[in-house]
Design an enzyme around this catalytic site. Structure first.
Site, PDB file in Angstrom:
ATOM      1  N   CYS A  46       0.806  -1.224   0.000  1.00  0.00           N
ATOM      2  CA  CYS A  46       0.000   0.000   0.000  1.00  0.00           C
ATOM      3  C   CYS A  46       0.837   1.271   0.000  1.00  0.00           C
ATOM      4  CB  CYS A  46      -0.956  -0.019   1.182  1.00  0.00           C
ATOM      5  SG  CYS A  46      -2.114  -1.396   1.111  1.00  0.00           S
ATOM      6  N   HIS A  98      -2.072   8.155   6.105  1.00  0.00           N
ATOM      7  CA  HIS A  98      -2.425   6.861   5.515  1.00  0.00           C
ATOM      8  C   HIS A  98      -3.829   6.483   5.972  1.00  0.00           C
ATOM      9  CE1 HIS A  98      -1.692   3.104   3.545  1.00  0.00           C
ATOM     10  NE2 HIS A  98      -1.766   2.392   4.656  1.00  0.00           N
ATOM     11  N   GLU A 136      -0.207   5.324  13.574  1.00  0.00           N
ATOM     12  CA  GLU A 136       0.151   6.513  12.795  1.00  0.00           C
ATOM     13  C   GLU A 136      -0.034   7.779  13.613  1.00  0.00           C
ATOM     14  OE1 GLU A 136      -0.503   8.487   8.382  1.00  0.00           O
ATOM     15  OE2 GLU A 136      -1.976   7.025   9.110  1.00  0.00           O
ATOM     16  N   LYS A 152      -9.413   8.426   2.779  1.00  0.00           N
ATOM     17  CA  LYS A 152     -10.001   7.088   2.654  1.00  0.00           C
ATOM     18  C   LYS A 152     -11.414   7.021   3.221  1.00  0.00           C
ATOM     19  CE  LYS A 152      -5.623   4.507   2.462  1.00  0.00           C
ATOM     20  NZ  LYS A 152      -4.616   5.562   2.649  1.00  0.00           N
ATOM     21  N   HIS A 171      -9.786   2.531   0.261  1.00  0.00           N
ATOM     22  CA  HIS A 171      -8.342   2.284   0.224  1.00  0.00           C
ATOM     23  C   HIS A 171      -7.983   1.631  -1.107  1.00  0.00           C
ATOM     24  CE1 HIS A 171      -4.327   1.398   1.151  1.00  0.00           C
ATOM     25  NE2 HIS A 171      -4.461   0.623   2.213  1.00  0.00           N
ATOM     26  N   PHE A 187       1.750  -3.701   3.903  1.00  0.00           N
ATOM     27  CA  PHE A 187       2.117  -5.017   4.401  1.00  0.00           C
ATOM     28  C   PHE A 187       3.596  -5.275   4.124  1.00  0.00           C
ATOM     29  CE2 PHE A 187      -2.344  -7.179   4.138  1.00  0.00           C
ATOM     30  CZ  PHE A 187      -2.751  -6.416   5.211  1.00  0.00           C
TER      31      PHE A 187
END
Length: 422
Positions: free
Chosen positions: A177, A317, A328, A346, A351, A410
């Site tokens: 991502c 993010h 975050e 998002k 996403h 990931f």
């Protein structure tokens, strides 16, 4: 026998600041097929643009933010449309808008000096899944001869190069991502090194297909708020229950700031810093305190020569997952303090995985250009663990000179961009 020694750790040296000018932006998202449509819906922040995706039934988490109304024939032509995976179709549509916005005519450029760097997490997932079904149902002789050039992850960049005669460096970054953010950072380095004069960069993803979404669903990563799809993605909210997968593409045209100025181009914003790191922690869970991500953020600030307390805005993010949002927020508060205004797009767009970072870099550039920060949709009750200045309910207008765009993926992949006002 020689013994291995632990290498000494050196503090990175500050490089001369390098500003890459963003002269073109193209967006194809769940909010619409253009930059203007996406920006308008983000400012409205009326809810997540998603719903149950018919192809995903009977997956428990079957919500997705699809690009509705997209006509590949109108976007790329009938002959190309049937030969390209949807991820490449979306990328080409975004590239066309970005190049028009930049005012560049490919017929007049020196192709060897033009590079293409896109990010994608998965590539041609739709093609792969359809052709696998053909293999199982009809046998290998019925599998399309175009399978490989349609599914290969590098082909979105390859097809843009073919479309516009871009003969410079051409590749796709795949850092989960964080892919789109990694691509923009790599594109800036091609300009800094002198390898290119123009780089077409960004990200694309189109993987709302059963196999991919089933995998995310089985991990427990996705929202299952089927009764309220418009409220399903809710970054930083205490009631968030997972992310909503999306498709989309963003393309940015980057040039050296001096070159853009010399040709009288409109500059949306500058990419002034880039940093990357790895958590080295877990395959799917972030470092709970964001220590790995902190390395990327600090590297981006160092690269830009900007102090942490100078950051006005963070396009986070912000995935709407319980672990990511807290990690975050801790990172932002620890490194940047309480000052920057924080938002996540998002909540509206979902996403878009490998394309998310590029979409968010484009939106961050628009915030710098228009001096407006979109609110985070569906942020009704901020999680008390999250101690940052969250923009919610309405757009925030005010001076924004320096902004940070974060992306984490990931594998512990982290990437961050520092963007500055032109």
């Amino acid at each position: 026998m020689t013994s291995a020694r632990t290498p000494s750790v050196r503090t990175p040296s500050v490089r001369t600041r390098f500003d890459a000018a963003i002269t073109g932006i193209g967006l194809v998202t769940a909010a619409g097929g253009s930059t203007a449509a996406t920006w308008e819906r983000l400012l409205a922040a009326e809810g997540t643009l998603c719903g149950p995706v018919p192809d995903l039934a009977p997956i428990p988490a079957d919500l997705g933010c699809a690009v509705t109304g997209f006509d590949p024939v109108a976007a790329v032509g009938r002959r190309k449309a049937w030969r390209l995976d949807r991820s490449s179709q979306l990328a080409l549509a975004a590239a066309a808008e970005a190049l028009a916005d930049a005012g560049l005519d490919p017929a007049g450029w020196q192709g060897a000096r033009v590079g293409v760097v896109l990010g994608s997490g998965i590539g041609g997932a739709g093609t792969w899944e359809r052709q696998h079904r053909v293999l199982l149902d009809q046998g290998p002789e019925k599998v399309s001869s175009l399978l490989i050039p349609m599914l290969a992850i590098n082909m979105s960049a390859g097809y843009i190069a073919m479309e516009y005669g871009a003969q410079g460096p051409n590749f796709v970054t795949s850092t989960a991502c964080a892919s789109g953010t990694t691509a923009v950072g790599a594109a800036r380095e091609l300009l800094r090194s002198g390898a290119c004069d123009v780089v077409i960069t960004g990200g694309t993803e189109a993987c709302l297909v059963p196999s991919i979404i089933s995998g995310f669903s089985q991990m427990g990563a996705l929202s299952r708020r089927r009764d309220e799809p418009a409220r399903s993605s809710r970054p930083f909210d205490v009631d968030r229950d997972g992310f909503v997968p999306a498709e989309g593409a963003a393309v940015l045209v980057l040039e050296r700031a001096d070159d853009a100025r010399a040709r009288g181009a409109r500059v949306h914003a500058h990419v002034s810093g880039y940093g990357a790191s790895a958590d080295a922690h877990n395959a799917t869970a972030p470092d709970p305190d964001g220590r790995g991500a902190e390395l990327a953020v600090r590297a981006a600030l160092l690269d830009a020569g900007i102090a942490p307390d100078a950051v006005d805005h963070v396009n986070a993010h912000g995935t709407s997952t319980p672990l990511n949002d807290v990690a975050e927020a801790r990172l932002i508060r620890r490194v940047l303090g309480a000052r920057p205004a924080v938002t996540s797009v998002k909540g509206v767009l979902g996403h878009a995985l490998g394309a998310a970072g590029a979409i968010e870099a484009a939106v961050t550039a628009l915030s710098l250009e228009h001096q407006v920060i979109p609110p985070t949709a569906n942020l009704d009750s901020p999680d008390p663990q999250i101690d940052v200045d969250l923009v919610r309910k309405a757009p925030r207008t005010g001076r924004v000179d320096v902004a940070l765009s974060n992306s984490f993926g990931f594998g512990g992949q982290n990437a961050a961009l520092v963007l500055t006002r032109a």
